[in-house]
Design a protein around this motif. Structure first.
Motif, PDB file in Angstrom:
ATOM      1  N   ARG A   1       0.824  -1.219   0.000  1.00 56.27           N
ATOM      2  CA  ARG A   1       0.000   0.000   0.000  1.00 56.27           C
ATOM      3  C   ARG A   1       0.853   1.262   0.000  1.00 56.27           C
ATOM      4  O   ARG A   1       0.589   2.205  -0.752  1.00 56.27           O
ATOM      5  CB  ARG A   1      -0.942   0.010   1.197  1.00 56.27           C
ATOM      6  N   LEU A   2       1.884   1.299   0.830  1.00 55.71           N
ATOM      7  CA  LEU A   2       2.728   2.486   0.906  1.00 55.71           C
ATOM      8  C   LEU A   2       3.605   2.622  -0.335  1.00 55.71           C
ATOM      9  O   LEU A   2       3.902   3.731  -0.775  1.00 55.71           O
ATOM     10  CB  LEU A   2       3.595   2.421   2.164  1.00 55.71           C
TER      11      LEU A   2
ATOM     12  N   THR B   1      12.758   7.812  -7.132  1.00 58.37           N
ATOM     13  CA  THR B   1      12.141   7.490  -5.853  1.00 58.37           C
ATOM     14  C   THR B   1      13.054   7.938  -4.719  1.00 58.37           C
ATOM     15  O   THR B   1      14.256   7.691  -4.743  1.00 58.37           O
ATOM     16  CB  THR B   1      11.904   5.973  -5.738  1.00 58.37           C
TER      17      THR B   1
ATOM     18  N   GLU C   1       2.869   2.102  -3.378  1.00 54.72           N
ATOM     19  CA  GLU C   1       2.153   2.707  -4.503  1.00 54.72           C
ATOM     20  C   GLU C   1       2.381   4.208  -4.560  1.00 54.72           C
ATOM     21  O   GLU C   1       2.438   4.797  -5.639  1.00 54.72           O
ATOM     22  CB  GLU C   1       0.661   2.406  -4.397  1.00 54.72           C
ATOM     23  N   ASN C   2       2.548   4.846  -3.407  1.00 55.32           N
ATOM     24  CA  ASN C   2       2.769   6.297  -3.366  1.00 55.32           C
ATOM     25  C   ASN C   2       4.183   6.676  -3.793  1.00 55.32           C
ATOM     26  O   ASN C   2       4.429   7.828  -4.149  1.00 55.32           O
ATOM     27  CB  ASN C   2       2.515   6.837  -1.959  1.00 55.32           C
ATOM     28  N   TYR C   3       5.121   5.729  -3.732  1.00 56.53           N
ATOM     29  CA  TYR C   3       6.521   6.018  -4.018  1.00 56.53           C
ATOM     30  C   TYR C   3       7.032   5.316  -5.280  1.00 56.53           C
ATOM     31  O   TYR C   3       8.235   5.223  -5.486  1.00 56.53           O
ATOM     32  CB  TYR C   3       7.389   5.587  -2.831  1.00 56.53           C
ATOM     33  N   ASN C   4       6.172   4.798  -6.124  1.00 61.74           N
ATOM     34  CA  ASN C   4       6.557   4.053  -7.332  1.00 61.74           C
ATOM     35  C   ASN C   4       7.446   2.858  -7.011  1.00 61.74           C
ATOM     36  O   ASN C   4       8.478   2.642  -7.650  1.00 61.74           O
ATOM     37  CB  ASN C   4       7.261   4.961  -8.349  1.00 61.74           C
TER      38      ASN C   4
ATOM     39  N   PHE D   1      10.766   6.879   1.813  1.00 63.71           N
ATOM     40  CA  PHE D   1       9.946   5.666   1.807  1.00 63.71           C
ATOM     41  C   PHE D   1      10.259   4.791   3.015  1.00 63.71           C
ATOM     42  O   PHE D   1       9.356   4.332   3.710  1.00 63.71           O
ATOM     43  CB  PHE D   1      10.158   4.877   0.519  1.00 63.71           C
TER      44      PHE D   1
END
Length: 91
Positions: A42-43, A71, A45-48, A76
């Motif tokens: 889930r996390l 990135t 996805e926000n950081y590619n 992250f």
């Protein structure tokens, strides 16, 4: 390997991250491992970031993931460690 194309470049970046429980306490079981693995997905996805492989033992976790060159890895990892620690303690 699976290279990813940008407009002017090709890249294939894989990272191997090992996270150890404080004082090597034996607290990671299958339910905690699945919960933390879902949090990486889930996390990420926000950081590619995409998860490639996940393994765990009772006191540490091995994570293999793929990322883009732009990135911010430190952000992250910091976000992941703080969120996972807080939510696991909460449960």
């Amino acid at each position: 390997m699976n290279e990813i194309n940008n407009n002017h470049s090709m890249f294939s970046l894989y990272y191997h991250l090992v996270l150890v429980v404080k004082y090597r306490r034996k607290v990671i079981d299958d339910t905690i491992s699945d919960y933390v693995k879902d949090m990486v997905v889930r996390l990420g996805e926000n950081y590619n970031i995409s998860l490639v492989e996940w393994n765990h033992d009772i006191d540490h976790v091995h994570i293999l993931f793929k990322a883009h060159p732009n990135t911010e890895m430190s952000k992250f990892i910091n976000a992941y460690k703080s969120a996972s620690s807080r939510l696991i303690k909460k449960h």
